[in-house]
Design a protein around this motif. Sequence first.
Motif, PDB file in Angstrom:
ATOM      1  N   GLY A  83      -2.225  -0.915   9.801  1.00  0.00           N
ATOM      2  CA  GLY A  83      -0.958  -0.460   9.230  1.00  0.00           C
ATOM      3  C   GLY A  83      -1.075   0.356   7.965  1.00  0.00           C
ATOM      4  N   GLY A  84      -2.281   0.503   7.439  1.00  0.00           N
ATOM      5  CA  GLY A  84      -2.448   1.300   6.246  1.00  0.00           C
ATOM      6  C   GLY A  84      -2.276   2.788   6.532  1.00  0.00           C
ATOM      7  N   GLY A  85      -2.295   3.558   5.460  1.00  0.00           N
ATOM      8  CA  GLY A  85      -2.160   5.004   5.607  1.00  0.00           C
ATOM      9  C   GLY A  85      -1.807   5.641   4.291  1.00  0.00           C
ATOM     10  N   MET A  86      -1.391   6.889   4.380  1.00  0.00           N
ATOM     11  CA  MET A  86      -0.988   7.627   3.195  1.00  0.00           C
ATOM     12  C   MET A  86       0.533   7.741   3.185  1.00  0.00           C
ATOM     13  N   VAL A  87       1.121   7.507   2.015  1.00  0.00           N
ATOM     14  CA  VAL A  87       2.574   7.544   1.900  1.00  0.00           C
ATOM     15  C   VAL A  87       2.937   8.115   0.542  1.00  0.00           C
ATOM     16  N   GLN A  88       4.089   8.731   0.452  1.00  0.00           N
ATOM     17  CA  GLN A  88       4.561   9.263  -0.817  1.00  0.00           C
ATOM     18  C   GLN A  88       5.120   8.149  -1.697  1.00  0.00           C
ATOM     19  N   PRO A  89       5.133   8.356  -3.006  1.00  0.00           N
ATOM     20  CA  PRO A  89       5.755   7.367  -3.893  1.00  0.00           C
ATOM     21  C   PRO A  89       7.195   7.079  -3.472  1.00  0.00           C
ATOM     22  N   GLY A  90       7.548   5.808  -3.503  1.00  0.00           N
ATOM     23  CA  GLY A  90       8.868   5.395  -3.054  1.00  0.00           C
ATOM     24  C   GLY A  90       8.928   5.026  -1.593  1.00  0.00           C
ATOM     25  N   GLY A  91       7.880   5.317  -0.867  1.00  0.00           N
ATOM     26  CA  GLY A  91       7.857   5.038   0.564  1.00  0.00           C
ATOM     27  C   GLY A  91       7.511   3.592   0.880  1.00  0.00           C
ATOM     28  N   SER A  92       7.416   3.300   2.170  1.00  0.00           N
ATOM     29  CA  SER A  92       7.152   1.937   2.648  1.00  0.00           C
ATOM     30  C   SER A  92       6.041   1.935   3.694  1.00  0.00           C
TER      31      SER A  92
END
Length: 121
Positions: free
Chosen positions: A7-16
């Motif tokens: 379930g990991g990955g790259m996400v923008q700040p504020g994301g889930s």
Amino acid sequence: VQLVESGGGMVQPGGSLRLSCAASGFTFSGYVMSWVRQAPGKGPEWVSSINTGGNGVYHADSVRGRFIISRDNTKNTLYLQMNSLKPDDTARYFCARGPRDLVLNPLTKVWGQGTQVTVSS
């Protein structure tokens, strides 16, 4: 004992993101379970723990109010719902068997291989 995170990955700040941990090789429902994270160049940091029944949860101050730990004993699976993610949350996240003191002790820790979470714009 096997703990497999996903379930990991790259996400923008504020994301889930929602992490999962599939457990096998032991009686999952009989153990307190935890999440631990480790950022590059830093020591491991306890994130959250949950009791065997799932009705007792504990979170580090750094994630309280943003992260939610849960478990499904019928599926032998541990979860971590991560909301309002910040760049400081960037780390490798590990599923761990046991309460906080045990999972941070190098002699007693039982961890999975981890899943990378990167928070960046």
